[in-house]
Each structure stands twice: as C-alpha cells, then as structure tokens.
Design a protein around this motif. Structure first.
Motif, PDB file in Angstrom:
ATOM      1  N   GLU A   1       0.772  -1.110   0.067  1.00  0.00           N
ATOM      2  CA  GLU A   1       0.017   0.014  -0.055  1.00  0.00           C
ATOM      3  C   GLU A   1       0.858   1.181  -0.053  1.00  0.00           C
ATOM      4  O   GLU A   1       1.958   1.234   0.467  1.00  0.00           O
ATOM      5  N   LYS A   2       0.221   2.212  -0.769  1.00  0.00           N
ATOM      6  CA  LYS A   2       1.110   3.565  -0.615  1.00  0.00           C
ATOM      7  C   LYS A   2       1.875   3.985   0.618  1.00  0.00           C
ATOM      8  O   LYS A   2       3.053   4.346   0.425  1.00  0.00           O
ATOM      9  N   GLN A   3       1.211   4.023   2.029  1.00  0.00           N
ATOM     10  CA  GLN A   3       1.686   4.301   2.958  1.00  0.00           C
ATOM     11  C   GLN A   3       2.851   3.420   3.318  1.00  0.00           C
ATOM     12  O   GLN A   3       3.596   4.077   4.304  1.00  0.00           O
ATOM     13  N   ASN A   4       2.796   2.250   2.945  1.00  0.00           N
ATOM     14  CA  ASN A   4       4.141   1.462   3.283  1.00  0.00           C
ATOM     15  C   ASN A   4       5.220   1.396   2.254  1.00  0.00           C
ATOM     16  O   ASN A   4       6.223   0.663   2.452  1.00  0.00           O
ATOM     17  N   LEU A   5       5.216   2.167   1.204  1.00  0.00           N
ATOM     18  CA  LEU A   5       6.433   2.143   0.084  1.00  0.00           C
ATOM     19  C   LEU A   5       7.634   2.553   0.765  1.00  0.00           C
ATOM     20  O   LEU A   5       8.507   1.477   0.571  1.00  0.00           O
ATOM     21  N   GLY A   6       7.721   3.220   1.348  1.00  0.00           N
ATOM     22  CA  GLY A   6       9.141   3.516   1.752  1.00  0.00           C
ATOM     23  C   GLY A   6       9.768   2.494   2.714  1.00  0.00           C
ATOM     24  O   GLY A   6      10.976   2.149   2.650  1.00  0.00           O
ATOM     25  N   ASP A   7       8.777   1.902   3.470  1.00  0.00           N
ATOM     26  CA  ASP A   7       9.397   0.802   4.391  1.00  0.00           C
ATOM     27  C   ASP A   7       9.641  -0.462   3.512  1.00  0.00           C
ATOM     28  O   ASP A   7      10.543  -1.052   3.914  1.00  0.00           O
ATOM     29  N   ALA A   8       8.934  -0.550   2.647  1.00  0.00           N
ATOM     30  CA  ALA A   8       9.072  -1.616   1.563  1.00  0.00           C
ATOM     31  C   ALA A   8      10.382  -1.631   0.709  1.00  0.00           C
ATOM     32  O   ALA A   8      11.169  -2.651   0.600  1.00  0.00           O
ATOM     33  N   ILE A   9      10.558  -0.384   0.289  1.00  0.00           N
ATOM     34  CA  ILE A   9      11.887  -0.245  -0.352  1.00  0.00           C
ATOM     35  C   ILE A   9      13.084  -0.532   0.420  1.00  0.00           C
ATOM     36  O   ILE A   9      14.086  -1.101   0.051  1.00  0.00           O
ATOM     37  N   LYS A  10      12.963   0.030   1.437  1.00  0.00           N
ATOM     38  CA  LYS A  10      14.201  -0.143   2.537  1.00  0.00           C
ATOM     39  C   LYS A  10      14.171  -1.533   3.031  1.00  0.00           C
ATOM     40  O   LYS A  10      15.446  -2.200   3.301  1.00  0.00           O
ATOM     41  N   GLY A  11      13.503  -2.320   3.205  1.00  0.00           N
ATOM     42  CA  GLY A  11      13.217  -3.717   3.615  1.00  0.00           C
ATOM     43  C   GLY A  11      13.770  -4.666   2.320  1.00  0.00           C
ATOM     44  O   GLY A  11      14.655  -5.405   2.937  1.00  0.00           O
ATOM     45  N   ALA A  12      13.655  -4.253   1.248  1.00  0.00           N
ATOM     46  CA  ALA A  12      14.156  -4.960   0.120  1.00  0.00           C
ATOM     47  C   ALA A  12      15.633  -4.688  -0.008  1.00  0.00           C
ATOM     48  O   ALA A  12      16.161  -5.534  -0.362  1.00  0.00           O
ATOM     49  N   LYS A  13      16.064  -3.649   0.295  1.00  0.00           N
ATOM     50  CA  LYS A  13      17.452  -3.233   0.200  1.00  0.00           C
ATOM     51  C   LYS A  13      18.261  -3.926   1.434  1.00  0.00           C
ATOM     52  O   LYS A  13      19.318  -4.440   1.241  1.00  0.00           O
ATOM     53  N   ALA A  14      17.621  -3.873   2.568  1.00  0.00           N
ATOM     54  CA  ALA A  14      17.974  -4.560   3.731  1.00  0.00           C
ATOM     55  C   ALA A  14      18.173  -5.946   3.425  1.00  0.00           C
ATOM     56  O   ALA A  14      19.113  -6.576   3.962  1.00  0.00           O
ATOM     57  N   MET A  15      17.273  -6.632   2.965  1.00  0.00           N
ATOM     58  CA  MET A  15      17.347  -8.171   2.532  1.00  0.00           C
ATOM     59  C   MET A  15      18.178  -8.395   1.333  1.00  0.00           C
ATOM     60  O   MET A  15      18.187  -9.821   1.106  1.00  0.00           O
ATOM     61  N   GLY A  16      18.860  -7.537   0.754  1.00  0.00           N
ATOM     62  CA  GLY A  16      19.828  -8.006  -0.268  1.00  0.00           C
ATOM     63  C   GLY A  16      19.216  -8.185  -1.643  1.00  0.00           C
ATOM     64  O   GLY A  16      19.673  -8.757  -2.781  1.00  0.00           O
TER      65      GLY A  16
END
Length: 270
Positions: free
Chosen positions: A40-55
């Motif tokens: 969802e839109k409001q979670n986009l920033g967290d999702a991007i950072k999470g994807a980066k953190a998980m490699g």
C-alpha cells in the motif's frame, strides 16, 4: 542463494512481470528469482528499505506507487523530471529510474513508426502519460495531452513545456492533425473490454493508434483503429521493453527480449 527481484503494487495479482523476468533469468542461466508483492502507498518507503536490507537486486513499481516514490529515494534526471519511478536499483545505494517512456518509444520503433516531428496525442495524465510526454518531447515529438479532467492535462503540459493540455471535448478537432494516438488510461482493460475513448469515426487512415493496455491484446480502441484503416499497435511490447530496460539496469546483462515477449504472450493467453 538466489538473488531476489520484485514488483510492488496495489493491486498486484494481475502482474505478468514475474513470468516475464523469471523466463529471462532461466534463459540466461542466472540464479535469480522475481516475485510480485502487494504494498500500500503508505508502506512504500518501508518496503523499499526492507528490500534493500534483505539484499534484493532491484524492484519495479506499478500503479499506484510510481509517483509516490519521488522524494523517498534518489532518482536519475529523467525520472525526476517525469515525477514517477518504475525501476529501483540497489547497486549503489537506492536509485530510481523510469523506463516507461523508453518502452513506449521502442514499441513504436518496432512497428516502424518514427516519433520525431510527429504530432502525438496522449490520452490520460497519470504516471505513464507523464513518462511518455517527457520522453517523446525530448525526442522531438510534438505532444498534446487530453484528459477527462482538463486541469490535470494542462498541469502536466505546463510541467513538460512546449505541450498543450485540454479536455476530451476537443478530441475531434485535435485528431484531424494527429499522427500518433496513445492511450495511457486503463479504459478498455479487462474486464471492461467494451469501453473506448475514441471511435473509428474520429480516426483517419494515416493515424497510428497505440494502446498501452495489453489485456486484452486487441482492445476495443485497436479494433476501432482497424475499422478506420489506421495502424494499431498493442501495448504488450511496451511492457516487454520497459521490463528489458529495467533488467539491463539491474544486471548489466543484455536481456533476451524475444524470451520475455514469448513469456508475456503465453501468460496473457492463460
């Protein structure tokens, strides 16, 4: 361990990007996998950072997230001008790109259509319209934008520069001088396959009609184009080419475009 890539959107179940990219990885023998994630839109920033953190190796963004990424991550100059991101790379920090306009231009080139000095009418004023308007204007096309809400078309036109924006009420007059008509809206997409913004009576035989909707492959708009003797161009190759450019950004490897096209076409026939 496999390198993971993905596409974020809401909704996302309809996406055929996983089929397309996984076919490319398999064809090249790359130990990678690509998945779709509902965000969802409001979670986009967290999702991007999470994807980066998980490699993760990289991400694609689809509706309604493309414009929301602006301000959250660093963007290349074109994506910044467009105001929308559809590709994110993690090799050097987090950087956003927009490959939609490139995909659209290559699709028309495939069909033997040159956009330089051509009068292009873009229907819609969303993320895809933005990408096409900026990219095509930079390539020398003369772009007009028509939208159901005239104010949105005029706002986008002002941002692009050297572009006119207006409502749908003047389509008849504008189409007379149009060389290329591009539908960037969702009108005509499954399940509303009978819907159409422009009909055959409004078209002329020298017109190229490009519908970025690819499900169904032959939309009502393209059927109307055929009835008018105009040249129809389906949107499936825009999906393929924008995906191929994202693949190139992520991996530095030349993508197998024919494999990606075949996988996309097979997915649509299911």
């Amino acid at each position: 361990m496999k390198q993971v890539f993905g596409v974020l959107g809401d909704p996302i179940a309809h996406s055929i990007s996983p089929v397309m990219h996984n076919a490319a990885f398999e064809a090249l023998g790359m130990d990678c996998t690509y998945h779709a994630f509902r965000v969802e839109k409001q979670n986009l920033g967290d999702a991007i950072k999470g994807a980066k953190a998980m490699g993760f190796g990289g991400l694609n963004l689809t509706v309604p997230l493309k414009e929301n990424a602006i301000g959250l991550i660093e963007t290349d100059p074109l994506a910044a001008r467009i105001g929308a991101v559809n590709t994110i790379d993690f090799k050097d920090g987090i950087k956003g790109y927009n490959t939609d306009g490139i995909g659209a231009r290559k699709t028309l080139e495939d069909a033997g259509v040159d956009i330089e000095d051509k009068n292009v009418l873009v229907l819609g004023a969303g993320g895809a319209a933005r990408a096409i308007a900026f990219t095509f204007t930079e390539a020398g096309a003369k772009v007009n934008i028509a939208n159901r809400t005239p104010e949105r078309a005029m706002t986008l036109a002002a941002e692009v520069g050297k572009v006119n924006g207006f409502g749908l009420d003047v389509l008849d007059r504008c189409l007379e001088d149009t060389d290329i008509l591009i539908n960037t809206t969702t009108v005509g997409m499954d399940p509303n396959i009978g819907d159409c913004i422009v009909n055959a009576e409004q078209m002329h035989s020298d017109l190229t009609v490009f519908d970025i909707v690819y499900n169904p492959l032959k939309t009502r708009l393209l059927q109307e184009a055929e009835a008018a003797g105009a040249t129809p161009v389906t949107g499936i190759m825009m999906l393929v080419y924008q995906g191929a450019e994202a693949f190139r950004i992520w991996t530095g490897v030349e993508p197998p475009v024919d494999v990606m096209k075949k996988a996309a076409m097979e997915a649509l026939r299911l």
